[in-house]
Scaffold this active site. Structure first.
Site, short mmCIF file in Angstrom:
data_model
loop_
_atom_site.label_atom_id
_atom_site.label_comp_id
_atom_site.label_asym_id
_atom_site.label_seq_id
_atom_site.Cartn_x
_atom_site.Cartn_y
_atom_site.Cartn_z
N HIS A 229 0.87 -1.18 0.00
CA HIS A 229 0.00 0.00 0.00
C HIS A 229 0.91 1.23 0.00
CE1 HIS A 229 -2.77 2.95 1.86
NE2 HIS A 229 -3.75 2.16 1.48
N ASP B 123 2.83 -4.89 7.97
CA ASP B 123 1.60 -4.12 7.84
C ASP B 123 0.44 -5.11 7.92
OD1 ASP B 123 -0.65 -2.83 6.94
OD2 ASP B 123 0.29 -1.95 5.16
N GLN C 136 -4.73 -5.41 6.73
CA GLN C 136 -5.73 -6.30 6.11
C GLN C 136 -5.68 -7.71 6.68
OE1 GLN C 136 -8.06 -5.20 4.17
NE2 GLN C 136 -7.26 -3.19 3.64
N LYS D 211 -10.65 -0.67 10.43
CA LYS D 211 -10.80 -1.83 9.55
C LYS D 211 -11.13 -3.09 10.35
CE LYS D 211 -7.39 -0.06 6.26
NZ LYS D 211 -8.06 0.31 5.03
N CYS E 168 -4.74 2.60 -3.67
CA CYS E 168 -3.51 3.08 -3.02
C CYS E 168 -2.36 2.11 -3.22
CB CYS E 168 -3.71 3.35 -1.54
SG CYS E 168 -4.92 4.61 -1.20
N1 PMP Z 1 -1.89 -0.83 4.53
C1 PMP Z 1 -2.85 -1.56 3.97
C2 PMP Z 1 -2.53 -2.94 3.49
C3 PMP Z 1 -4.12 -1.03 3.84
O1 PMP Z 1 -5.09 -1.75 3.27
C4 PMP Z 1 -4.40 0.27 4.33
C5 PMP Z 1 -5.77 0.89 4.20
N2 PMP Z 1 -6.35 0.72 2.95
C6 PMP Z 1 -3.36 0.98 4.92
C7 PMP Z 1 -2.12 0.39 5.01
C8 PMP Z 1 -3.57 2.36 5.47
O2 PMP Z 1 -4.43 2.33 6.55
P1 PMP Z 1 -5.00 3.69 7.18
O3 PMP Z 1 -5.53 4.50 6.03
O4 PMP Z 1 -6.06 3.23 8.11
O5 PMP Z 1 -3.87 4.37 7.86
#
Ligand code: PMP
Length: 407
Positions: free
Chosen positions: A124, A201, A204, A227, A365
């Site tokens: 991401h 990270d 997910q 999430k 993203c």
């Molecule tokens: N890493 C991953 C794998 C994600 O899916 C996301 C959110 N889509 C993020 C980081 C960022 O999370 P946040 O916007 O809640 O900071």
């Protein structure tokens, strides 16, 4: 399944009862954020109705109650990910905030010119850009583990990338755009053979499977409350004590200090050293309700339900002519990304929305992934514990209807 009653689960989420565009909502954008069970919504109302006051500051009754409640969340988070100590849990704004914290603070302490930072091709943006910024600042080099057409990381190249120059590895557990589950335990072991710490990270992963930071032996693990059925604006950085102690603070301000004079400031102990200023108290406290909710149902039950749904949806999707699933790894979790030849993902998203079906379209993203697959983006349906076979059937019927209009 022991505790898993899908009708009861759905009844716990008030928003699922609403209509969108005159149709019952089918919510398949859980990778972006999940809906909240009533216990979490009630906890938020309860916080403002009964105990609103600042944490770690006052001697008065309410402040002690809110401080205790905030610290209860920390302990529940510790137990949820099986961390050794409460103070290894830093409460942040979310995954992005947690990664930036590590990039900045670990970077200050340990990264020098010519050092290498290893990430993967399926990160991401929030696990790419903070490292790029650090590389720019320090003259360090970003190295990227490639992936194949199925969306599986090349472990042989990963092994070759690790060297004496590598100072940290930062990889996702589950890809938000592909659904791939990476073999992070093995990847952590390999990095450790080179003395390199690993940030995972888990944005997910945390809501879909059991995580045990001690078993994984992971050095840093990050995720977001929103999430995992919890409030927005709160997240977690788990860090091994030895790393957190070796890193300088992130931001300066209240709570992160022990003593301040104009000549010198001494910093507070963990975890407060990394928690400057008033946190999102409400979200921090109410995240506990989301953890309790998940625990009551059980992550194994949730995983079994979601895995069965993913298999069902994948089969249905593959049966539609022209659909190409992006991300076909053997180990996947809860994400179905796809393109349809000759159709822009955005158009599919708009037509599905008219039918009350919420999916995400675009690059999610994760632009480098789209570049590798040479596509502008995908349509992504992402699952949560409250989704049903009926949701998938409505989605597939809606997709078929959209495609007859678009093709
Ligand atoms: N890493 C991953 C794998 C994600 O899916 C996301 C959110 N889509 C993020 C980081 C960022 O999370 P946040 O916007 O809640 O900071």
């Amino acid at each position: 399944m022991k505790n898993f009653d899908i009708d009861k689960v759905r009844a716990d989420f008030p928003l699922l009862k609403r209509e969108v565009n005159g149709k019952p909502l089918v919510y398949l954008d859980n990778g972006a954020t999940t809906q909240k069970p009533k216990v979490v919504i009630d906890a938020i109302t309860g916080y403002y109705t009964d105990i609103n006051s600042n944490v770690h500051r006052g001697v008065h009754y309410l402040s002690q109650i809110s401080t205790d409640a905030f610290e209860v969340t920390r302990r529940k988070l510790r137990d949820f990910i099986h961390a050794k100590e409460d103070y290894e849990i830093i409460i942040t704004k979310g995954t992005t905030d947690s990664i930036n914290l590590v990039a900045q603070c670990y970077g200050k302490a340990f990264i020098q010119e010519g050092d290498e930072i290893v990430i993967s091709a399926m990160e991401h943006h929030s696990n790419i850009v903070p490292w790029q910024m650090l590389c720019d600042e320090k003259g360090a080099v970003l190295r990227v583990i490639p992936m194949d057409k199925a969306g599986v990381l090349d472990q042989a190249v990963y092994a070759e990338l690790l060297s004496a120059k590598t100072k940290i590895v930062a990889i996702t557990y589950v890809s938000n755009a592909l659904g791939t589950i990476n073999p992070i335990k093995e990847m952590i072991q390999l990095a450790h053979q080179h003395g390199v710490p690993v940030l995972v990270d888990a944005a997910q992963a945390i809501q879909h499977m059991q995580l045990d930071v001690q078993d994984l032996d992971v050095d840093f693990l990050v995720f977001s409350g929103h999430k995992m059925y919890g409030p927005t604006g709160v997240g977690v950085l788990y860090g091994k004590e030895k790393w957190l102690n070796a890193m300088p603070p992130y931001q300066g301000g209240g709570d992160m200090i022990k003593d301040v004079t104009f000549a010198k400031t001494t910093y507070n102990e963990l975890p407060f050293k990394f928690e400057a200023g008033t946190p999102n108290i409400e979200a921090g406290i109410c995240l506990a309700a989301a953890i309790d909710y998940i625990n009551d149902i059980g992550l194994d039950e949730i995983k079994a339900h979601e895995d069965a749904l993913l298999a069902y949806a994948t089969e249905k999707l593959n049966a539609i002519q022209g659909v190409r699933v992006i991300g076909t790894a053997a180990q996947k979790s809860s994400v179905l990304s796809f393109v349809v030849d000759g159709v822009h993902p955005y158009d599919i998203g708009v037509l599905l929305d008219k039918l009350g079906i919420a999916v995400r379209t675009g690059h999610h993203c994760a632009q480098p992934i789209m570049d590798q697959f040479e596509i502008p983006g995908t349509v992504r349906a992402s699952l949560a514990m409250y989704n049903t076979k009926a949701d998938i059937d409505t989605f597939i019927a809606g997709l078929n209807r959209a495609l007859t209009m678009l093709l």
